[in-house]
Design a protein around this motif. Sequence first.
Motif, PDB file in Angstrom:
ATOM      1  N   UNK A 143      20.365   9.162  -9.083  1.00 28.37           N
ATOM      2  CA  UNK A 143      21.178   8.011  -9.068  1.00 28.37           C
ATOM      3  C   UNK A 143      21.732   7.495  -7.730  1.00 28.37           C
ATOM      4  N   UNK A 144      21.681   8.129  -6.712  1.00 32.22           N
ATOM      5  CA  UNK A 144      22.026   7.796  -5.444  1.00 32.22           C
ATOM      6  C   UNK A 144      20.918   7.282  -4.769  1.00 32.22           C
ATOM      7  N   UNK A 145      19.967   7.318  -5.140  1.00 25.33           N
ATOM      8  CA  UNK A 145      18.155   6.760  -4.478  1.00 25.33           C
ATOM      9  C   UNK A 145      18.336   5.262  -4.667  1.00 25.33           C
ATOM     10  N   UNK A 146      17.463   4.577  -3.596  1.00 32.26           N
ATOM     11  CA  UNK A 146      17.040   3.555  -3.977  1.00 32.26           C
ATOM     12  C   UNK A 146      15.490   3.572  -4.537  1.00 32.26           C
ATOM     13  N   UNK A 147      15.184   2.461  -5.023  1.00 34.33           N
ATOM     14  CA  UNK A 147      13.750   2.518  -5.773  1.00 34.33           C
ATOM     15  C   UNK A 147      13.193   1.042  -5.211  1.00 34.33           C
ATOM     16  N   UNK A 148      12.006   1.552  -4.478  1.00 31.19           N
ATOM     17  CA  UNK A 148      11.097   0.395  -4.080  1.00 31.19           C
ATOM     18  C   UNK A 148       9.477   0.806  -4.422  1.00 31.19           C
ATOM     19  N   UNK A 149       9.123  -0.405  -4.970  1.00 34.14           N
ATOM     20  CA  UNK A 149       7.791  -0.307  -5.433  1.00 34.14           C
ATOM     21  C   UNK A 149       6.685  -1.416  -5.120  1.00 34.14           C
ATOM     22  N   UNK A 150       5.594  -1.277  -4.655  1.00 36.35           N
ATOM     23  CA  UNK A 150       4.502  -2.219  -4.319  1.00 36.35           C
ATOM     24  C   UNK A 150       3.746  -2.511  -5.346  1.00 36.35           C
ATOM     25  N   UNK A 151       3.751  -3.790  -5.931  1.00 37.34           N
ATOM     26  CA  UNK A 151       3.002  -4.111  -7.225  1.00 37.34           C
ATOM     27  C   UNK A 151       1.706  -4.905  -6.897  1.00 37.34           C
ATOM     28  N   UNK A 152       0.441  -4.439  -6.798  1.00 43.75           N
ATOM     29  CA  UNK A 152      -0.650  -5.539  -6.743  1.00 43.75           C
ATOM     30  C   UNK A 152      -0.892  -6.471  -8.250  1.00 43.75           C
ATOM     31  N   UNK A 153      -1.043  -7.562  -7.934  1.00 45.73           N
ATOM     32  CA  UNK A 153      -1.204  -8.462  -9.089  1.00 45.73           C
ATOM     33  C   UNK A 153      -2.473  -8.985  -9.218  1.00 45.73           C
ATOM     34  N   UNK A 154      -3.430  -8.396 -10.265  1.00 43.24           N
ATOM     35  CA  UNK A 154      -4.754  -8.677 -10.265  1.00 43.24           C
ATOM     36  C   UNK A 154      -5.086  -9.533 -11.690  1.00 43.24           C
ATOM     37  N   UNK A 155      -6.414 -10.163 -11.286  1.00 42.25           N
ATOM     38  CA  UNK A 155      -6.693 -10.973 -12.453  1.00 42.25           C
ATOM     39  C   UNK A 155      -8.027 -10.666 -12.477  1.00 42.25           C
ATOM     40  N   UNK A 156      -8.840 -10.060 -13.550  1.00 38.64           N
ATOM     41  CA  UNK A 156     -10.148  -9.510 -13.682  1.00 38.64           C
ATOM     42  C   UNK A 156     -10.621  -8.481 -12.340  1.00 38.64           C
ATOM     43  N   UNK A 157      -9.607  -7.815 -12.388  1.00 37.72           N
ATOM     44  CA  UNK A 157     -10.026  -6.921 -11.230  1.00 37.72           C
ATOM     45  C   UNK A 157      -9.811  -7.337  -9.788  1.00 37.72           C
ATOM     46  N   UNK A 158      -9.697  -8.792  -9.588  1.00 40.49           N
ATOM     47  CA  UNK A 158      -9.377  -9.302  -8.309  1.00 40.49           C
ATOM     48  C   UNK A 158      -7.882  -9.525  -7.958  1.00 40.49           C
TER      49      UNK A 158
END
Length: 102
Positions: free
Chosen positions: A9-24
């Motif tokens: 509950x006292x943590x920050x949350x960071x996430x890197x999200x790759x956005x792909x279309x047809x695998x690219x």
Amino acid sequence: MKYTYGIYSNDSFKLLVPVLRNGDAMPLTGAAIEAVASCGSVGVAATIIMQDAAAGLIGVVFPAGALAVGVWQLHVRVRIGGETQTVLTAAITVAKAAEVAP
């Protein structure tokens, strides 16, 4: 694909999200991006950081303490060219952090 993350509950949350279309990598120049975590009737919007628009990389950030104890559903949506797609769905389980005596 569905993902599950665990934090305290006292943590920050960071996430890197790759956005792909047809695998690219999908270029995100001009895209509107939103990320919202919900737990019951409570919703918390994340801060979005465009890491690399050409490579389709976005950062999703919740500051420390933004998500209370419970199970949250995170949805990341991209709107570009009149089309909206949910590009990530994830569960975030937030556990109570241990308290440290002063």
